[in-house]
Design a protein around this motif. Structure first.
Motif, PDB file in Angstrom:
ATOM      1  N   ASP A 100      21.323 -48.527  79.464  1.00 13.36           N
ATOM      2  CA  ASP A 100      20.150 -47.656  79.553  1.00 13.36           C
ATOM      3  C   ASP A 100      20.335 -46.455  80.467  1.00 13.36           C
ATOM      4  O   ASP A 100      19.656 -45.436  80.293  1.00 13.36           O
ATOM      5  N   HIS A 101      21.255 -46.548  81.442  1.00 16.05           N
ATOM      6  CA  HIS A 101      21.320 -45.499  82.460  1.00 16.05           C
ATOM      7  C   HIS A 101      22.732 -44.978  82.726  1.00 16.05           C
ATOM      8  O   HIS A 101      22.882 -44.007  83.472  1.00 16.05           O
ATOM      9  N   GLY A 102      23.730 -45.602  82.141  1.00 15.43           N
ATOM     10  CA  GLY A 102      25.098 -45.162  82.397  1.00 15.43           C
ATOM     11  C   GLY A 102      25.446 -43.875  81.668  1.00 15.43           C
ATOM     12  O   GLY A 102      24.805 -43.487  80.681  1.00 15.43           O
ATOM     13  N   SER A 103      26.472 -43.205  82.161  1.00 19.90           N
ATOM     14  CA  SER A 103      26.980 -42.012  81.481  1.00 19.90           C
ATOM     15  C   SER A 103      27.748 -42.446  80.229  1.00 19.90           C
ATOM     16  O   SER A 103      28.053 -43.633  80.041  1.00 19.90           O
ATOM     17  N   ALA A 219      32.059 -40.143  93.139  1.00 19.41           N
ATOM     18  CA  ALA A 219      30.791 -39.705  92.559  1.00 19.41           C
ATOM     19  C   ALA A 219      30.670 -40.151  91.099  1.00 19.41           C
ATOM     20  O   ALA A 219      29.556 -40.300  90.572  1.00 19.41           O
ATOM     21  N   ASP A 220      31.811 -40.386  90.440  1.00 21.41           N
ATOM     22  CA  ASP A 220      31.792 -40.860  89.053  1.00 21.41           C
ATOM     23  C   ASP A 220      31.228 -42.277  88.945  1.00 21.41           C
ATOM     24  O   ASP A 220      30.851 -42.715  87.859  1.00 21.41           O
ATOM     25  N   ASN A 221      31.176 -42.988  90.066  1.00 21.58           N
ATOM     26  CA  ASN A 221      30.643 -44.347  90.069  1.00 21.58           C
ATOM     27  C   ASN A 221      29.135 -44.393  90.205  1.00 21.58           C
ATOM     28  O   ASN A 221      28.534 -45.462  90.144  1.00 21.58           O
ATOM     29  N   LEU A 222      28.516 -43.250  90.406  1.00 17.38           N
ATOM     30  CA  LEU A 222      27.059 -43.184  90.449  1.00 17.38           C
ATOM     31  C   LEU A 222      26.498 -43.424  89.055  1.00 17.38           C
ATOM     32  O   LEU A 222      26.959 -42.830  88.075  1.00 17.38           O
TER      33      LEU A 222
END
Length: 382
Positions: A100-103, A219-222
């Motif tokens: 639902d929220h991942g890139s 930051a890619d882990n956000l």
């Protein structure tokens, strides 16, 4: 509303019943728990082969495009067999966050791996002192150049010790109990500064205390938007509650079946105790409680995917209240009707009672959610 399962869901239900009966009996479950690993690789691979790990994910990420009703069917059957695999932690909680929220990169890298049984995950959110307050987060994520440094302590992380990767809530701004200022991060359990203390719970599952000491993540882990993770956390927990309600119904049905069989065979004064009318009445009450809980579990599943926060939260809390009360009643009655045998590890009823007790406590007990419903009703009339 039509509460009947679709043809596909009925086939899934039938397949799962056969699997739990034939491949995951009481003896097999005992061996899995005794091994202390929190999961059985062969069982997890079988669940992946059956497509169960992919049900709730989009088709473009090797999923089957299912919904919370499909999850309800799975969890109800897992409740009947008291399956201890990390399905709730990996698929329902962590998987739904990524879905639902991942890139796009996060989805393509994680969801197929979960669906194929290659990755276990856990949702690390609860903290000491938070009780059931979802906004209580003291774990921090401080920006350090292009990275973040995460420090804090997460408690009761379901199957945290078995996870390859964690989804960690951390405060990036605001005060301890603020709903704003929360963010979600992907953290590898093997990363430097992560300490995982894995232990068994009374119901045969595994949980963990996890500490983070200046854990560096990019930051890619956000996951999602910085400071805006609270709605995602709330919905993830609601999906977890709906799944637990379904599991509780399955466990209650199993308790009813085990108790009925016992009172048909246990004799006193030369006759089966099931002949005594007062015990028949108690069995009838257990059945009624289970059917009421089943109705509320269906309500929870039908609302769990909704983005209407107020309606979803109300339905989820109502379901958790009634299911929790029913679980306590059915569990206690089942143990009592088994007599002294009902609390021994040799009896399936004892394990059902333990699981029902833990389900009531997870993500807020019946009293907590009753207060939530009451507060909501008062707010409407104010």
């Amino acid at each position: 509303m039509n509460f009947n399962l679709t043809e596909e869901q009925q086939m899934l239900n039938d397949s799962l019943r056969r699997f739990v009966t034939n491949e995951y009996d009481f003896e097999k479950r005992g061996k899995v728990i005794a091994a202390g690993k929190g999961t059985d690789p062969a069982t997890w691979a079988a669940l992946a082969e059956m497509g169960l790990l992919a049900f709730s994910f989009p088709e473009e990420y090797d999923g089957l495009g299912g919904n919370a009703i499909d999850t309800m069917v799975v969890m109800e059957n897992f409740g009947r067999g008291l399956v201890v695999e990390p399905y709730l932690a990996t698929v329902v909680l962590a998987g739904s966050v990524i879905r639902d929220h991942g890139s796009d990169t996060q989805k393509s890298g994680i969801l197929p791996a979960i669906a194929n049984g290659k990755r276990l995950m856990a949702f690390a959110h609860s903290e000491p002192g938070a009780r059931y307050n979802l906004s209580h987060v003291q774990t921090t994520a401080k920006q350090d150049g292009s990275n973040y440094l995460i420090s804090g302590h997460k408690t009761a992380v379901l199957h945290g010790g078995q996870a390859d990767q964690l989804i960690v809530s951390a405060r990036t701004s605001g005060g301890t109990n603020d709903e704003s200022g929360l963010s979600l991060f992907l953290v590898d359990t093997g990363a430097k500064g992560v300490q995982v203390d894995d232990f068994a719970t009374h119901d045969g599952h595994r949980t963990a205390e996890i500490r983070f000491s200046n854990v560096t993540v990019s930051a890619d882990n956000l996951i999602g938007t910085i400071d805006q993770a609270f709605p995602a956390i709330e919905k993830t927990v609601d999906l977890g509650i709906a799944a637990l309600c379904a599991e509780a119904v399955g466990a209650m049905e199993a308790m009813n079946a085990a108790t009925l069989e016992y009172i048909k065979t246990r004799k006193q004064f030369g006759v089966p105790i099931g002949k005594f009318q007062v015990l028949q009445h108690r069995m009838a009450d257990m059945f009624i409680q289970t059917e009421q809980a089943k109705t509320m579990a269906i309500l929870a599943a039908s609302e769990a995917d909704s983005n209407d926060r107020a309606s979803r939260r109300e339905a989820i809390s109502m379901a958790k209240t009634l299911v929790g009360q029913a679980a306590r009643y059915v569990g206690q009655e089942g143990v009592q009707l088994h007599g002294g045998m009902g609390v021994t590890d040799e009896m399936f009823a004892a394990h059902l009672f333990k699981r029902l007790t833990l389900i009531n406590l997870l993500f807020g007990d019946a009293d907590h959610h009753l207060a939530q419903v009451s507060d909501g009703l008062l707010a409407k009339t104010a």
